[in-house]
Design a protein around this motif. Structure first.
Motif, PDB file in Angstrom:
ATOM      1  N   ARG A   1       2.346  -4.689  10.408  1.00  0.00           N
ATOM      2  CA  ARG A   1       2.556  -6.205  10.037  1.00  0.00           C
ATOM      3  C   ARG A   1       3.776  -6.497   9.740  1.00  0.00           C
ATOM      4  O   ARG A   1       4.028  -7.763   9.609  1.00  0.00           O
ATOM      5  CB  ARG A   1       1.225  -6.341   9.086  1.00  0.00           C
ATOM      6  CG  ARG A   1       1.519  -6.159   7.557  1.00  0.00           C
ATOM      7  CD  ARG A   1       0.707  -6.465   6.596  1.00  0.00           C
ATOM      8  NE  ARG A   1       1.148  -6.598   5.393  1.00  0.00           N
ATOM      9  CZ  ARG A   1       1.891  -7.602   4.894  1.00  0.00           C
ATOM     10  NH1 ARG A   1       2.033  -8.616   5.367  1.00  0.00           N
ATOM     11  NH2 ARG A   1       2.461  -7.218   3.489  1.00  0.00           N
TER      12      ARG A   1
ATOM     13  N   CYS B   1     -12.545  -6.050  -0.381  1.00  0.00           N
ATOM     14  CA  CYS B   1     -12.155  -5.580   0.853  1.00  0.00           C
ATOM     15  C   CYS B   1     -13.255  -5.636   1.916  1.00  0.00           C
ATOM     16  O   CYS B   1     -14.554  -5.510   1.129  1.00  0.00           O
ATOM     17  CB  CYS B   1     -11.565  -4.012   1.020  1.00  0.00           C
ATOM     18  SG  CYS B   1     -10.064  -3.494  -0.137  1.00  0.00           S
TER      19      CYS B   1
ATOM     20  N   GLU C   1     -12.625  -2.687   6.722  1.00  0.00           N
ATOM     21  CA  GLU C   1     -12.122  -2.744   8.076  1.00  0.00           C
ATOM     22  C   GLU C   1     -10.636  -2.818   8.031  1.00  0.00           C
ATOM     23  O   GLU C   1     -10.046  -2.272   9.052  1.00  0.00           O
ATOM     24  CB  GLU C   1     -12.619  -3.828   9.021  1.00  0.00           C
ATOM     25  CG  GLU C   1     -14.234  -3.685   9.083  1.00  0.00           C
ATOM     26  CD  GLU C   1     -14.748  -2.650   9.973  1.00  0.00           C
ATOM     27  OE1 GLU C   1     -14.167  -2.093  10.730  1.00  0.00           O
ATOM     28  OE2 GLU C   1     -15.630  -2.279   9.246  1.00  0.00           O
ATOM     29  N   GLU C   2     -10.054  -2.881   6.769  1.00  0.00           N
ATOM     30  CA  GLU C   2      -8.415  -3.271   6.836  1.00  0.00           C
ATOM     31  C   GLU C   2      -7.902  -1.745   6.919  1.00  0.00           C
ATOM     32  O   GLU C   2      -8.772  -0.915   6.592  1.00  0.00           O
ATOM     33  CB  GLU C   2      -8.144  -3.673   5.452  1.00  0.00           C
ATOM     34  CG  GLU C   2      -8.721  -5.050   4.885  1.00  0.00           C
ATOM     35  CD  GLU C   2     -10.179  -5.155   4.531  1.00  0.00           C
ATOM     36  OE1 GLU C   2     -10.319  -6.374   4.016  1.00  0.00           O
ATOM     37  OE2 GLU C   2     -10.775  -4.122   4.346  1.00  0.00           O
ATOM     38  N   GLN C   3      -6.712  -1.566   7.434  1.00  0.00           N
ATOM     39  CA  GLN C   3      -5.949  -0.430   7.549  1.00  0.00           C
ATOM     40  C   GLN C   3      -5.211  -0.104   6.563  1.00  0.00           C
ATOM     41  O   GLN C   3      -4.728   1.063   6.129  1.00  0.00           O
ATOM     42  CB  GLN C   3      -5.221  -0.575   8.656  1.00  0.00           C
ATOM     43  CG  GLN C   3      -5.924  -0.750  10.093  1.00  0.00           C
ATOM     44  CD  GLN C   3      -6.704   0.427  10.238  1.00  0.00           C
ATOM     45  OE1 GLN C   3      -6.555   1.566  10.388  1.00  0.00           O
ATOM     46  NE2 GLN C   3      -7.964  -0.036  10.819  1.00  0.00           N
ATOM     47  N   SER C   4      -5.060  -1.317   5.327  1.00  0.00           N
ATOM     48  CA  SER C   4      -4.117  -1.014   4.066  1.00  0.00           C
ATOM     49  C   SER C   4      -4.824  -1.791   3.117  1.00  0.00           C
ATOM     50  O   SER C   4      -5.159  -2.853   3.495  1.00  0.00           O
ATOM     51  CB  SER C   4      -2.716  -1.420   4.544  1.00  0.00           C
ATOM     52  OG  SER C   4      -1.985  -1.535   3.430  1.00  0.00           O
TER      53      SER C   4
ATOM     54  N   SER D   1      -4.185  -5.585   2.810  1.00  0.00           N
ATOM     55  CA  SER D   1      -4.532  -6.457   3.518  1.00  0.00           C
ATOM     56  C   SER D   1      -6.043  -7.210   2.858  1.00  0.00           C
ATOM     57  O   SER D   1      -6.710  -7.991   3.183  1.00  0.00           O
ATOM     58  CB  SER D   1      -5.158  -6.179   4.821  1.00  0.00           C
ATOM     59  OG  SER D   1      -3.913  -5.924   5.764  1.00  0.00           O
ATOM     60  N   CYS D   2      -6.287  -6.644   1.751  1.00  0.00           N
ATOM     61  CA  CYS D   2      -7.433  -7.009   0.973  1.00  0.00           C
ATOM     62  C   CYS D   2      -7.271  -8.255   0.152  1.00  0.00           C
ATOM     63  O   CYS D   2      -6.175  -8.225  -0.431  1.00  0.00           O
ATOM     64  CB  CYS D   2      -8.046  -6.034   0.176  1.00  0.00           C
ATOM     65  SG  CYS D   2      -8.625  -4.430   1.184  1.00  0.00           S
TER      66      CYS D   2
ATOM     67  N   GLN E   1      -6.057   4.596   4.450  1.00  0.00           N
ATOM     68  CA  GLN E   1      -4.700   4.505   4.461  1.00  0.00           C
ATOM     69  C   GLN E   1      -3.942   5.809   4.051  1.00  0.00           C
ATOM     70  O   GLN E   1      -2.759   5.942   4.497  1.00  0.00           O
ATOM     71  CB  GLN E   1      -4.423   3.408   3.235  1.00  0.00           C
ATOM     72  CG  GLN E   1      -2.801   3.104   3.160  1.00  0.00           C
ATOM     73  CD  GLN E   1      -2.571   2.005   2.463  1.00  0.00           C
ATOM     74  OE1 GLN E   1      -3.562   1.104   1.766  1.00  0.00           O
ATOM     75  NE2 GLN E   1      -1.449   1.777   2.001  1.00  0.00           N
TER      76      GLN E   1
ATOM     77  N   VAL F   1     -10.925   1.913   2.199  1.00  0.00           N
ATOM     78  CA  VAL F   1      -9.591   1.655   2.975  1.00  0.00           C
ATOM     79  C   VAL F   1      -8.492   2.574   2.000  1.00  0.00           C
ATOM     80  O   VAL F   1      -7.644   2.818   2.850  1.00  0.00           O
ATOM     81  CB  VAL F   1      -9.473   0.155   2.248  1.00  0.00           C
ATOM     82  CG1 VAL F   1      -7.785  -0.422   2.515  1.00  0.00           C
ATOM     83  CG2 VAL F   1     -10.254  -0.899   3.126  1.00  0.00           C
TER      84      VAL F   1
END
Length: 471
Positions: free
Chosen positions: A266, A434, A437-440, A443-444, A403, A399
């Motif tokens: 990102r 969160c 579904e976030e990858q990191s 992003s929460c 990660q 998450v």
């Protein structure tokens, strides 16, 4: 010779005419129609900026005192005035090309807006080192709009007792939206919308806190409206939404948001800006390293490493091209703070701008037998700190394990905490939410870095299913 009664009537009429002329003149005279606080820890603290004729500028601190701050706090629907501060206390500082618009406000402290105060717009010999600042109490009741194209549109969420939740749309109408817009210092209310219009939707574990607001439309905050907190049989499919005019977008060239797409992460990719609900590629001819610095800062990434024209056929844009050029100094907090003008040349997608930033967000588990178990720490501003467990649950554990490449959570974080004890030093994050579904973890949603109401007894700990040996 006219009678005394006629003479007195004529005198009164002339006096009323004179007063009306002064009053109308004062209404028509230039005055800052808007005020905002920039660079503070929250919206009720920061450098004072006012808008005149579509231009945002600062205020000189000549005569700036707590009476002036009290009016700013009232106009922004904040709490009590705490302190008249120096605007240079707040970072980033005002860019040099930004004007100082007002030399002196002389408020009595009871006015509703700064525009009602006596003011001196004849500015001379006042550099940005003398910018005025203000510190107000944060409003005890909070509201935010989530998932929209900008801060003045989205699903309505309110905070009660440190918990963010949604509002049921029972009776939700434009009067309620008008109050939300006013409380958030947005523009006019446009539409009462469904909260399900905004993505991602509210997580299932988030509560619906208010069943019904009954606002007249003139209140300053939602907390002043009649409300029903007895929520029953109201699902997230009935969440309330709001759409207000965005006062930050006062130019046809100013973008509402920025993102980097088609890159490996990102913080690296082709630049796109959101304008009037449409994502558009940015032409390299209107972009430079200073703009990249601002974009990286706005995205929560590290310093800008590289900017160049791209792309190959798989990564170049396919939609509209944003035909504007920006002149950032590089110190701005947001791209919309940069001066803009129309781009003279016509660009193609072969000239799309590409930006690479550092991705500073790191996390680790400490105190365990391997890197997949232990107390959670995150890196911010070069310092490791802990995370508070307010609102923390299984999705947040998922998450973190994802990660770190550590599989799935093995035990609930509340049990894991007992194994590793409290940390020390900074508590960096609180109220992390969160979807899973976030990858990191970055992003929460979470509170502003460093703001919390926790002790280290509430530090998050995580135990994941996979074990990675320490190197």
């Amino acid at each position: 010779m006219p009678s005394s009664a006629a003479w007195l009537m004529a005198l009164l009429l002339n006096l009323m005419l004179a007063i009306s002329t002064v009053f109308i003149g004062s209404c028509l005279s230039e005055s800052p129609s808007k005020v905002r606080l920039v660079g503070g820890a929250h919206r009720c603290e920061g450098r004072v900026e006012v808008e005149r004729n579509g231009q945002w500028g600062t205020v000189c601190d000549d005569g700036w005192d707590l009476n002036d701050v009290a009016v700013v706090c009232r106009e922004l629907s904040c709490g009590a005035a705490i302190k008249a501060r120096s605007g240079s206390s707040y970072k980033p500082p005002a860019p040099q090309e930004q004007k100082v618009l007002i030399r002196d406000f002389n408020c009595r402290g009871m006015e509703d807006t700064l525009s009602q105060c006596e003011q001196d717009g004849h500015v001379y010999n006042c550099p940005h080192t003398k910018d005025a600042g203000a510190q107000c109490e944060k409003s005890p009741s909070k509201v935010q709009l989530v998932g929209g194209a900008h801060r003045c549109e989205g699903r309505v969420e309110v905070e009660r007792n440190g918990q963010w939740g949604t509002v049921c749309d029972d009776g939700w109408d434009l009067n309620d939206v008008a109050v939300v817009c006013r409380e958030l210092s947005c523009g006019a209310a446009i539409k009462a919308r469904s909260g399900t219009s905004y993505k991602p939707p509210a997580p299932e574990e988030q509560k619906v806190l208010i069943r019904d607001f009954n606002c007249k439309g003139m209140e300053d905050t939602l907390s002043q409206c009649e409300q029903d907190g007895h929520v029953y049989n109201c699902q997230h499919t009935e969440d309330a939404g709001a759409q207000c005019e965005n006062p930050d977008i006062d130019s046809p060239f100013i973008p509402e948001n920025v993102r980097l797409v088609d890159g490996p992460g990102r913080c690296q990719g082709r630049v796109e800006v959101l304008h009037q609900l449409e994502w558009s590629s940015v032409c390299k001819a209107g972009w430079n390293l200073q703009a990249s610095k601002v974009a990286c800062r706005q995205l929560g990434c590290g310093r800008a490493l590289l900017t160049h024209a791209c792309c190959n056929k798989t990564t170049q844009g396919k939609g509209p091209i944003w035909a504007s050029q920006m002149s950032c100094a590089g110190q701005e907090a947001n791209l919309r703070d940069c001066p803009f003008r129309s781009l003279e040349k016509n660009c193609t997608h072969d000239e799309d701008a590409w930006v690479e930033c550092e991705d500073p967000f790191e996390l680790k588990l400490v105190g365990g037998d391997n890197p997949c178990s232990g107390r959670l720490e995150v890196l911010h501003q070069g310092t490791w700190g802990s995370v508070c467990d307010d609102g923390w649950g299984e999705k947040e554990d998922q998450v973190v394990c994802k990660q770190l490449g550590c599989g799935k959570p093995l035990v609930p974080s509340s049990k894991a905490r007992k194994s590793y004890g409290p940390g020390a030093g900074r508590v960096w994050l609180d109220d992390v939410v969160c979807s899973g579904e976030e990858q990191s973890l970055e992003s929460c949603r979470h509170r502003f870095w460093g703001y919390h109401d926790c002790t280290h007894k509430e530090d998050v700990a995580v135990i994941c299913s996979e074990s990675i040996p320490r190197l």
